[in-house]
Design an enzyme around this catalytic site. Structure first.
Site, PDB file in Angstrom:
ATOM      1  N   THR A  96      -1.831 -21.202  20.313  1.00 45.23           N
ATOM      2  CA  THR A  96      -3.092 -20.782  20.902  1.00 45.23           C
ATOM      3  C   THR A  96      -3.799 -19.750  20.034  1.00 45.23           C
ATOM      4  O   THR A  96      -3.159 -18.871  19.462  1.00 45.23           O
ATOM      5  CB  THR A  96      -2.881 -20.244  22.329  1.00 45.23           C
ATOM      6  OG1 THR A  96      -4.125 -19.826  22.878  1.00 45.23           O
ATOM      7  CG2 THR A  96      -1.913 -19.075  22.344  1.00 45.23           C
ATOM      8  N   THR A 137       0.812  -1.215   0.000  1.00 46.06           N
ATOM      9  CA  THR A 137       0.000   0.000   0.000  1.00 46.06           C
ATOM     10  C   THR A 137       0.842   1.261   0.000  1.00 46.06           C
ATOM     11  O   THR A 137       0.455   2.273  -0.602  1.00 46.06           O
ATOM     12  CB  THR A 137      -0.944  -0.007   1.223  1.00 46.06           C
ATOM     13  OG1 THR A 137      -1.821  -1.125   1.128  1.00 46.06           O
ATOM     14  CG2 THR A 137      -1.772   1.261   1.298  1.00 46.06           C
TER      15      THR A 137
END
Length: 362
Positions: free
Chosen positions: A278, A16
């Site tokens: 996790t 970007t």
């Protein structure tokens, strides 16, 4: 090069920061970044180090980034290592964390700084984060070329370890965070670096070797309530070699689902390395804590502790590239190789006590 006159190579991959508007939306514009840096006085300041721009052709939206493009970045750094004191990789934000982790394993040893940065809005926009990210990255590289080593990400006034960062926000200038390891630097009025969190580079700098990633077949799978075991079996099917298993909580899974556990046991028996991380941004996969985690360990799953998914994937790619047997990959994936995880023996005492207390409820 003299320490008083550092020279930086800007490896411009796309993203970007240098994009321009088109009928199809924002796209990377060839030559745009170089032209904007040349015309803006801020980039001609004597406070900045000298820099050259090496642009990809074609430029990439980072959603299109592949392991072959990681290799192009790593080789650009290796091939010009002697000529420059530091390297700035301008990259799209979508996959920047994957590239930062990959480069951390691909380039070794790495005794000069490699920073990745980008922007949420293009440099040509009136209100953008691009100029601040780009200028401050150059200033960091020019100020500390002899003290920074390894791969880092600089974004929105924070400097992060490359193996610890993940994208957390698509709509904010604060797009990245390092959930399980503190930021190693802050850009306020001063450029402050917590040097005890940064690996000390060897002097004189040693030329890095490049390990190509991408030959192994690795994947990631996110657990969810009600998952059909066929979905997991498809991910674990040959020719896959390693899978990052994104678990609930502290490394938990549906341990009462016999078909689920059997799919894991069958895969590990075939030599598939399954690494538990996790799903929450913060915390660690501790397979000793709950009965559900222990069931994973008994099925052959190993803990990735507090690694990000991005770091765990890059690490699996890297370890398989060394031609290690699966058992050795399982062992090494739990070792801290590039600052990507916190070993159990280094867990802060208070947190360790909490885990031991919770373990009493198994």
């Amino acid at each position: 090069m003299a320490a008083s006159s550092p020279r930086i190579l800007v490896v411009y991959t796309g993203g970007t920061l240098g994009m321009v508007e088109s009928e199809e939306g924002y796209v990377p514009g060839s030559g745009t970044l170089e032209a904007l840096m040349e015309e803006r006085l801020s980039f001609q300041s004597e406070d900045l180090p000298a820099y050259d721009v090496h642009a990809f052709d074609p430029l990439l939206d980072s959603a299109n980034m592949e392991p072959a493009d990681w290799l192009r970045i790593a080789e650009a750094i290796r091939d010009r290592f002697e000529a420059y004191d530091g390297f700035l990789v301008v990259h799209g934000t979508d996959t920047m964390a994957f590239t930062a982790s990959a480069l951390s394993f691909m380039l070794h040893p790495l005794d000069k700084p490699v920073l990745l940065t980008g922007a949420q809005l293009p440099l040509d926009e009136t209100r953008s984060d691009a100029q601040g990210n780009l200028l401050t990255s150059l200033l960091l590289l020019g100020t500390y070329p002899d003290r920074l080593g390894g791969v880092h990400v600089f974004f929105h006034n924070r400097l992060y370890r490359g193996t610890r960062v993940t994208k957390v926000n698509a709509d904010s200038f604060a797009a990245f965070d390092s959930p399980n390891f503190p930021a190693v630097g802050t850009a306020g009025i001063d450029l402050d670096v917590e040097w005890e969190r940064v690996p000390a580079p060897h002097r004189p700098p040693r030329p890095p070797a490049v390990t190509e990633l991408g030959a192994a077949t690795v994947s990631a799978f996110r657990l969810f309530p009600g998952l059909g075991v066929a979905s997991l079996e498809n991910v674990l099917a040959p020719p896959v070699q390693g899978v990052v298993l994104e678990c609930f909580g502290a490394g938990n899974a549906p341990a009462q689902n016999d078909a689920f556990l059997e799919a894991l046991r069958a895969a590990t028996a075939r030599g598939v390395v399954i690494v538990a991380v996790t799903q929450p941004l913060r915390g660690t996969a501790d397979l000793d804590l709950y009965a559900t985690g222990q069931a994973l360990a008994e099925a052959g799953v190993v803990s990735g502790y507090d690694m990000t998914t991005e770091a765990a994937l890059a690490k699996l790619y890297y370890l398989f590239e060394q031609d290690h047997a699966p058992d050795e990959v399982r062992r090494l994936v739990q070792n801290n190789l590039r600052g990507e995880l916190t070993p159990p023996e280094e867990v802060p005492p208070a947190l360790g006590r909490t885990r031991r207390r919770l373990a009493g409820y198994r």
